[in-house]
Design a protein around this motif. Structure first.
Motif, PDB file in Angstrom:
ATOM      1  N   LYS A  22     -23.546 -42.625 -89.678  1.00 25.74           N
ATOM      2  CA  LYS A  22     -24.771 -43.106 -89.032  1.00 25.74           C
ATOM      3  C   LYS A  22     -25.831 -43.436 -90.077  1.00 25.74           C
ATOM      4  CE  LYS A  22     -24.184 -41.049 -84.493  1.00 25.74           C
ATOM      5  NZ  LYS A  22     -24.656 -40.085 -83.495  1.00 25.74           N
ATOM      6  N   GLN A  23     -25.945 -42.596 -91.090  1.00 26.55           N
ATOM      7  CA  GLN A  23     -26.902 -42.869 -92.165  1.00 26.55           C
ATOM      8  C   GLN A  23     -26.553 -44.180 -92.874  1.00 26.55           C
ATOM      9  OE1 GLN A  23     -29.543 -40.959 -91.270  1.00 26.55           O
ATOM     10  NE2 GLN A  23     -29.939 -40.993 -93.449  1.00 26.55           N
ATOM     11  N   ALA A  24     -25.271 -44.355 -93.177  1.00 26.08           N
ATOM     12  CA  ALA A  24     -24.832 -45.574 -93.858  1.00 26.08           C
ATOM     13  C   ALA A  24     -25.072 -46.802 -92.981  1.00 26.08           C
ATOM     14  CB  ALA A  24     -23.358 -45.471 -94.242  1.00 26.08           C
ATOM     15  N   ALA A  25     -24.799 -46.672 -91.690  1.00 22.10           N
ATOM     16  CA  ALA A  25     -24.999 -47.794 -90.763  1.00 22.10           C
ATOM     17  C   ALA A  25     -26.478 -48.156 -90.673  1.00 22.10           C
ATOM     18  CB  ALA A  25     -24.448 -47.443 -89.384  1.00 22.10           C
ATOM     19  N   LYS A  26     -27.328 -47.142 -90.608  1.00 24.57           N
ATOM     20  CA  LYS A  26     -28.768 -47.393 -90.506  1.00 24.57           C
ATOM     21  C   LYS A  26     -29.333 -48.040 -91.763  1.00 24.57           C
ATOM     22  CE  LYS A  26     -29.568 -43.801 -87.103  1.00 24.57           C
ATOM     23  NZ  LYS A  26     -30.114 -42.468 -86.843  1.00 24.57           N
ATOM     24  N   GLY A  28     -27.611 -50.317 -93.319  1.00 25.43           N
ATOM     25  CA  GLY A  28     -27.058 -51.660 -93.357  1.00 25.43           C
ATOM     26  C   GLY A  28     -25.578 -51.802 -93.648  1.00 25.43           C
ATOM     27  N   SER A  29     -24.832 -50.711 -93.750  1.00 27.00           N
ATOM     28  CA  SER A  29     -23.400 -50.818 -94.044  1.00 27.00           C
ATOM     29  C   SER A  29     -22.639 -51.384 -92.847  1.00 27.00           C
ATOM     30  CB  SER A  29     -22.824 -49.455 -94.421  1.00 27.00           C
ATOM     31  OG  SER A  29     -21.414 -49.520 -94.485  1.00 27.00           O
ATOM     32  N   ASP A  30     -22.124 -52.608 -93.012  1.00 27.46           N
ATOM     33  CA  ASP A  30     -21.360 -53.230 -91.932  1.00 27.46           C
ATOM     34  C   ASP A  30     -20.086 -52.449 -91.630  1.00 27.46           C
ATOM     35  OD1 ASP A  30     -20.143 -53.921 -94.341  1.00 27.46           O
ATOM     36  OD2 ASP A  30     -20.062 -56.054 -93.920  1.00 27.46           O
ATOM     37  N   LYS A  31     -19.453 -51.909 -92.658  1.00 34.15           N
ATOM     38  CA  LYS A  31     -18.224 -51.125 -92.450  1.00 34.15           C
ATOM     39  C   LYS A  31     -18.512 -49.842 -91.681  1.00 34.15           C
ATOM     40  CE  LYS A  31     -15.905 -52.899 -96.544  1.00 34.15           C
ATOM     41  NZ  LYS A  31     -15.396 -52.571 -97.871  1.00 34.15           N
ATOM     42  N   ALA A  32     -19.648 -49.225 -91.959  1.00 34.75           N
ATOM     43  CA  ALA A  32     -20.028 -48.001 -91.245  1.00 34.75           C
ATOM     44  C   ALA A  32     -20.287 -48.311 -89.768  1.00 34.75           C
ATOM     45  CB  ALA A  32     -21.253 -47.364 -91.883  1.00 34.75           C
ATOM     46  N   LYS A  33     -20.928 -49.432 -89.489  1.00 35.06           N
ATOM     47  CA  LYS A  33     -21.178 -49.833 -88.100  1.00 35.06           C
ATOM     48  C   LYS A  33     -19.863 -50.014 -87.355  1.00 35.06           C
ATOM     49  CE  LYS A  33     -25.367 -52.274 -89.467  1.00 35.06           C
ATOM     50  NZ  LYS A  33     -25.978 -53.607 -89.685  1.00 35.06           N
ATOM     51  N   ASN A  34     -18.915 -50.673 -87.994  1.00 39.57           N
ATOM     52  CA  ASN A  34     -17.601 -50.886 -87.384  1.00 39.57           C
ATOM     53  C   ASN A  34     -16.878 -49.553 -87.170  1.00 39.57           C
ATOM     54  OD1 ASN A  34     -15.447 -52.738 -86.508  1.00 39.57           O
ATOM     55  ND2 ASN A  34     -14.364 -51.878 -88.268  1.00 39.57           N
ATOM     56  N   ALA A  35     -16.938 -48.681 -88.172  1.00 40.59           N
ATOM     57  CA  ALA A  35     -16.273 -47.381 -88.065  1.00 40.59           C
ATOM     58  C   ALA A  35     -16.882 -46.543 -86.943  1.00 40.59           C
ATOM     59  CB  ALA A  35     -16.363 -46.631 -89.392  1.00 40.59           C
ATOM     60  N   LEU A  36     -18.201 -46.581 -86.799  1.00 39.66           N
ATOM     61  CA  LEU A  36     -18.848 -45.840 -85.711  1.00 39.66           C
ATOM     62  C   LEU A  36     -18.416 -46.393 -84.353  1.00 39.66           C
ATOM     63  CD1 LEU A  36     -22.441 -45.283 -87.073  1.00 39.66           C
ATOM     64  CD2 LEU A  36     -20.863 -43.510 -86.297  1.00 39.66           C
ATOM     65  N   GLY A  37     -18.351 -47.710 -84.252  1.00 39.55           N
ATOM     66  CA  GLY A  37     -17.875 -48.308 -83.010  1.00 39.55           C
ATOM     67  C   GLY A  37     -16.489 -47.819 -82.665  1.00 39.55           C
ATOM     68  N   LEU A  57     -20.371 -52.017 -82.441  1.00 33.63           N
ATOM     69  CA  LEU A  57     -19.488 -53.144 -82.735  1.00 33.63           C
ATOM     70  C   LEU A  57     -20.242 -54.467 -82.727  1.00 33.63           C
ATOM     71  CD1 LEU A  57     -16.344 -52.032 -80.714  1.00 33.63           C
ATOM     72  CD2 LEU A  57     -16.614 -52.059 -83.211  1.00 33.63           C
ATOM     73  N   GLU A  58     -21.227 -54.596 -81.847  1.00 34.64           N
ATOM     74  CA  GLU A  58     -22.044 -55.816 -81.853  1.00 34.64           C
ATOM     75  C   GLU A  58     -22.792 -55.955 -83.174  1.00 34.64           C
ATOM     76  OE1 GLU A  58     -24.372 -55.439 -78.276  1.00 34.64           O
ATOM     77  OE2 GLU A  58     -22.850 -56.466 -77.071  1.00 34.64           O
ATOM     78  N   GLU A  59     -23.288 -54.831 -83.686  1.00 39.48           N
ATOM     79  CA  GLU A  59     -23.978 -54.866 -84.981  1.00 39.48           C
ATOM     80  C   GLU A  59     -23.016 -55.274 -86.097  1.00 39.48           C
ATOM     81  OE1 GLU A  59     -27.280 -54.476 -85.670  1.00 39.48           O
ATOM     82  OE2 GLU A  59     -27.498 -54.490 -83.486  1.00 39.48           O
ATOM     83  N   ALA A  60     -21.828 -54.707 -86.085  1.00 38.86           N
ATOM     84  CA  ALA A  60     -20.826 -55.056 -87.105  1.00 38.86           C
ATOM     85  C   ALA A  60     -20.390 -56.512 -86.957  1.00 38.86           C
ATOM     86  CB  ALA A  60     -19.621 -54.122 -87.005  1.00 38.86           C
ATOM     87  N   HIS A  61     -20.269 -56.970 -85.728  1.00 39.74           N
ATOM     88  CA  HIS A  61     -19.910 -58.372 -85.461  1.00 39.74           C
ATOM     89  C   HIS A  61     -20.967 -59.306 -86.058  1.00 39.74           C
ATOM     90  CE1 HIS A  61     -19.140 -62.079 -83.259  1.00 39.74           C
ATOM     91  NE2 HIS A  61     -20.343 -61.984 -82.742  1.00 39.74           N
ATOM     92  N   LYS A  62     -22.243 -58.975 -85.837  1.00 42.68           N
ATOM     93  CA  LYS A  62     -23.335 -59.788 -86.383  1.00 42.68           C
ATOM     94  C   LYS A  62     -23.265 -59.843 -87.907  1.00 42.68           C
ATOM     95  CE  LYS A  62     -26.508 -58.686 -82.640  1.00 42.68           C
ATOM     96  NZ  LYS A  62     -27.668 -57.851 -82.268  1.00 42.68           N
ATOM     97  N   ASP A  63     -22.714 -58.785 -88.507  1.00 31.89           N
ATOM     98  CA  ASP A  63     -22.567 -58.726 -89.961  1.00 31.89           C
ATOM     99  C   ASP A  63     -21.291 -59.414 -90.443  1.00 31.89           C
ATOM    100  OD1 ASP A  63     -24.934 -57.333 -90.175  1.00 31.89           O
ATOM    101  OD2 ASP A  63     -23.989 -55.366 -90.367  1.00 31.89           O
ATOM    102  N   GLY A  64     -20.498 -59.958 -89.498  1.00 26.57           N
ATOM    103  CA  GLY A  64     -19.323 -60.729 -89.875  1.00 26.57           C
ATOM    104  C   GLY A  64     -18.015 -59.969 -89.953  1.00 26.57           C
TER     105      GLY A  64
END
Length: 109
Positions: A22-26, A28-37, A57-64
């Protein structure tokens, strides 16, 4: 992000791994956002929550992230955490396939 993945490998440290993700996602880590999803999809280390999974997953999607795009397609196809929408699912599938994500390509075949 990498430390979080290591922590997730140890059953006794999963909750700590989720915190680090969660810290990494917050930050800006796109991989962390995907992993959390993915964790919320599976209910691994967190309560299974398709709405929360979709959000990450929407956040990770926006990051490509192509994998996130594919997973959004599946959520829309099955109506998990969102109203079923075959048209939107198909758009996500096509996008994931264009990014050469194998599961997206196979799903369209």
């Amino acid at each position: 992000y990498n430390l979080a993945l290591l922590l997730l490998e140890d059953v006794s440290m999963i909750k700590k791994g989720v915190e680090w993700l969660k810290q990494a996602a917050k930050t800006g880590s796109d991989k962390a956002k995907n992993a959390l999803g993915d964790l919320y999809l599976q209910g691994r280390g967190v309560a299974q929550d398709y709405v929360e999974a979709r959000s990450w997953l929407e956040e990770a999607h926006k990051d490509g992230i192509a994998e996130a795009t594919y997973k959004l397609a599946v959520l829309h196809e099955r109506g998990l955490g969102v109203e079923a929408d075959q048209k939107r699912s198909r758009l996500y599938l096509k996008e994931s396939a264009q990014k050469k994500f194998l599961q997206g390509v196979l799903h369209l075949a």
